[in-house]
Design an enzyme around this catalytic site. Structure first.
Site, short mmCIF file in Angstrom:
data_model
loop_
_atom_site.label_atom_id
_atom_site.label_comp_id
_atom_site.label_asym_id
_atom_site.label_seq_id
_atom_site.Cartn_x
_atom_site.Cartn_y
_atom_site.Cartn_z
N ASP A 38 39.02 30.13 -10.91
CA ASP A 38 38.76 28.72 -10.56
C ASP A 38 39.70 28.27 -9.44
OD1 ASP A 38 37.58 26.24 -10.73
OD2 ASP A 38 38.83 25.57 -12.40
N GLY B 29 37.15 25.83 -4.40
CA GLY B 29 36.78 24.61 -3.67
C GLY B 29 38.03 23.83 -3.25
N HIS C 178 35.34 30.12 -1.37
CA HIS C 178 34.63 31.21 -2.06
C HIS C 178 34.80 32.51 -1.27
CE1 HIS C 178 33.14 28.34 -4.84
NE2 HIS C 178 32.28 27.77 -4.00
N SER D 283 28.23 31.00 -13.11
CA SER D 283 27.85 30.60 -14.47
C SER D 283 26.44 30.01 -14.48
CB SER D 283 28.84 29.56 -15.01
OG SER D 283 28.60 28.31 -14.43
N THR D 284 25.87 29.92 -15.67
CA THR D 284 24.54 29.31 -15.80
C THR D 284 24.59 27.83 -15.39
OG1 THR D 284 25.07 29.07 -18.16
CG2 THR D 284 23.57 30.84 -17.57
N GLU D 285 25.78 27.23 -15.42
CA GLU D 285 25.94 25.82 -15.02
C GLU D 285 26.12 25.68 -13.51
OE1 GLU D 285 27.50 27.14 -17.82
OE2 GLU D 285 25.94 26.17 -19.02
N LEU E 107 38.35 52.13 -14.39
CA LEU E 107 38.19 50.69 -14.69
C LEU E 107 36.72 50.29 -14.73
CD1 LEU E 107 39.58 47.77 -14.83
CD2 LEU E 107 38.98 47.64 -12.41
C1 FPP Z 1 35.05 28.38 -9.18
O1 FPP Z 1 35.79 27.63 -8.26
C2 FPP Z 1 34.50 29.56 -8.52
C3 FPP Z 1 33.19 29.89 -8.48
C4 FPP Z 1 32.14 29.12 -9.13
C5 FPP Z 1 32.74 31.07 -7.71
C6 FPP Z 1 33.58 32.28 -7.96
C7 FPP Z 1 33.28 33.29 -6.93
C8 FPP Z 1 34.22 34.04 -6.33
C9 FPP Z 1 35.64 33.99 -6.66
C10 FPP Z 1 33.83 35.00 -5.30
C11 FPP Z 1 32.91 36.02 -5.88
C12 FPP Z 1 33.36 37.33 -5.55
C13 FPP Z 1 32.66 38.46 -5.74
C14 FPP Z 1 33.29 39.73 -5.49
C15 FPP Z 1 31.27 38.47 -6.15
P1 FPP Z 1 35.32 26.17 -7.90
O2 FPP Z 1 34.36 26.23 -6.78
O3 FPP Z 1 34.80 25.48 -9.12
O4 FPP Z 1 36.68 25.54 -7.44
P2 FPP Z 1 37.15 24.03 -7.63
O5 FPP Z 1 37.40 23.83 -9.12
O6 FPP Z 1 38.41 23.98 -6.85
O7 FPP Z 1 36.08 23.14 -7.09
#
Ligand code: FPP
Length: 253
Positions: A33, A36, A50, A78-80, A144
């Site tokens: 997390d 953003g 991201h 996630s599904t959300e 892994l």
């Molecule tokens: C949550 O942060 C993050 C996500 C919903 C996307 C996670 C994806 C990655 C880390 C990259 C994917 C990598 C691979 C290798 C497939 P947020 O956007 O909710 O952050 P915020 O809470 O600061 O808004």
């Protein structure tokens, strides 16, 4: 005891000495997390966070291999997350392909096996194809297990399991009396995977966000304020060190 493990790189593999960490969690799950907020702090669009998050994934996979973690589950979509703007969804769902395009050769040479949990069929074709290719390419690796939670939601998973159980009871493949927690686990997306020993959530929030609700029953939690794109090997090793100090009693004394 020390081992030599090559760094993942698309160029020539470099050998490094690694001290083996004792009492390493077998299965580490991470809620990644803060992407953003990482971007917003820099005046960048959220998708920049991201994108940077992909580099963090590579760093943490390398660290997990070095530390001898056996399973690393990453909450990737996630599904959300379908509630987000379409442009952000499209961007996130292109990242697995980008990640694998750059890092799959290194993952293969480091004996990593790729797996997914979640409602895979509902993902866009380009995501499914890239991930399925990597799953097939790495299926005989036994290092892994890198497990991407993609279009994953725990409530969906549990409802899906209940429906399958009812179906199997109707078909006389399962008897109600034999159903226990072990058998129920077999119907989840995680089937044969052991439950996470350690859950890490980055980005400062302290909630589970519909992640592995069944599987985390006895998991140790570690919450970090570090935003995912900044999360590095040393943050990861600190979490493993913290885990080492925990006394797991599983309800006993
Ligand atoms: C949550 O942060 C993050 C996500 C919903 C996307 C996670 C994806 C990655 C880390 C990259 C994917 C990598 C691979 C290798 C497939 P947020 O956007 O909710 O952050 P915020 O809470 O600061 O808004």
């Amino acid at each position: 005891m020390s081992r030599k493990i090559p760094f993942f790189t698309t160029k020539k593999n470099k050998e490094i000495d690694v001290e083996r960490v004792d009492n390493v969690p077998n299965h580490v799950a991470i809620i990644m997390d803060g992407n953003g907020r990482w971007a917003q702090k820099r005046g960048l669009p959220r998708i920049a966070g991201h994108k940077e998050g992909v580099s963090a994934v590579n760093k943490i996979v390398k660290a997990a291999v070095k530390a001898d973690v056996k399973i690393l589950t990453l909450y990737t979509f996630s599904t959300e997350n379908w509630k987000r703007p379409k442009s952000e969804i499209d961007f996130i769902l292109r990242l697995p392909k980008e990640f694998l395009h750059i890092y799959l050769p290194g993952l293969i040479s480091n004996n990593v096996r790729i797996n997914t949990i979640g409602d895979f069929d509902a993902l866009p074709d380009h995501t499914k194809e890239a991930v399925q290719y990597a799953v097939d390419k790495t299926k005989s690796n036994d290092g892994l297990l890198l497990n991407f939670a993609l279009n994953y939601g725990s409530r969906l998973e549990i409802i899906h399991a209940v429906k399958k159980i009812i179906h199997d009871i109707d078909e006389s493949k399962l008897s109600i009396d034999s159903l226990d927690d072990k058998q129920f686990s077999q119907y989840l997306f995680t089937t044969d995977l052991s439950d996470p020993d350690l859950l890490i959530r980055t980005g400062g929030e302290k909630r589970l966000s519909n992640f592995m609700l069944w599987q985390l029953a006895y998991t140790e939690f570690c919450f970090s304020d570090v935003l995912w794109p900044d999360f590095n090997e040393s943050n990861f090793l600190n979490a493993l060190e913290d885990y080492k100090q925990r006394k797991r009693r599983y309800g006993g004394i």
